[in-house]
Write a protein that holds these residues in place. Structure first.
Motif, PDB file in Angstrom:
ATOM      1  N   ASP A  49     -15.387 -14.149  -5.097  1.00  0.00           N
ATOM      2  CA  ASP A  49     -15.349 -13.002  -4.178  1.00  0.00           C
ATOM      3  C   ASP A  49     -14.057 -12.208  -4.374  1.00  0.00           C
ATOM      4  O   ASP A  49     -14.078 -10.981  -4.400  1.00  0.00           O
ATOM      5  N   SER A  52     -13.927 -10.563  -8.156  1.00  0.00           N
ATOM      6  CA  SER A  52     -15.014  -9.627  -8.507  1.00  0.00           C
ATOM      7  C   SER A  52     -14.809  -8.235  -7.914  1.00  0.00           C
ATOM      8  O   SER A  52     -15.479  -7.284  -8.318  1.00  0.00           O
ATOM      9  N   ARG A  53     -13.873  -8.100  -6.984  1.00  0.00           N
ATOM     10  CA  ARG A  53     -13.633  -6.794  -6.362  1.00  0.00           C
ATOM     11  C   ARG A  53     -13.234  -5.768  -7.411  1.00  0.00           C
ATOM     12  O   ARG A  53     -12.383  -6.013  -8.250  1.00  0.00           O
ATOM     13  N   GLY A  54     -13.898  -4.628  -7.364  1.00  0.00           N
ATOM     14  CA  GLY A  54     -13.617  -3.553  -8.308  1.00  0.00           C
ATOM     15  C   GLY A  54     -14.282  -3.729  -9.660  1.00  0.00           C
ATOM     16  O   GLY A  54     -13.987  -2.991 -10.592  1.00  0.00           O
ATOM     17  N   GLU A  58     -18.935  -6.904  -8.106  1.00  0.00           N
ATOM     18  CA  GLU A  58     -18.538  -6.839  -6.697  1.00  0.00           C
ATOM     19  C   GLU A  58     -19.776  -6.849  -5.814  1.00  0.00           C
ATOM     20  O   GLU A  58     -20.713  -6.088  -6.032  1.00  0.00           O
TER      21      GLU A  58
END
Length: 113
Positions: A49, A52-54, A58
């Motif tokens: 989590d 994986s942002r961006g 995501e």
């Protein structure tokens, strides 16, 4: 927490596949994390989590298969289930076990758009 580094490795695999196959969004990531792999699924989920942002992953759902540990007993010459590496053979009580399954950590499948 080595799971954060492993989660980054999963994102690297996804990034490479995205470049090779041209998808722009990952809906689901299916992982196989063996019971003897020394990897905590909850920690992988937390790390995934965060890293994986961006990225194209995501918001992707993370599904984790957890195959059990398996070994072959050299003493009684039988395949046996293995909950922990230090467990004895359930048939003969011996410790001459060769692990044959449950150590894996891999990306099994990506559901993409």
């Amino acid at each position: 927490m080595h799971e954060l580094a492993l989660s980054q490795g999963i994102i690297d695999v996804i990034r490479d596949q995205s470049a090779a196959q041209g998808f722009t969004r990952v809906k689901t990531v299916r992982l196989v994390i063996g019971a003897l792999s020394h990897v905590e699924p909850e920690a992988i989920a937390f790390g995934f989590d965060a890293v994986s942002r961006g990225t194209v992953a995501e918001g992707a759902a993370l599904e984790i298969e957890r195959p059990p540990g398996e070994a072959f007993c050299l003493g009684c010459e039988k395949p046996v289930p293995l909950a922990e590496r230090s467990d004895p053979c359930p048939h003969c009580g011996g410790h001459q076990l060769v692990v044959t399954g449950g150590e894996e950590l891999r990306v099994k499948e990506l559901e993409v758009e």
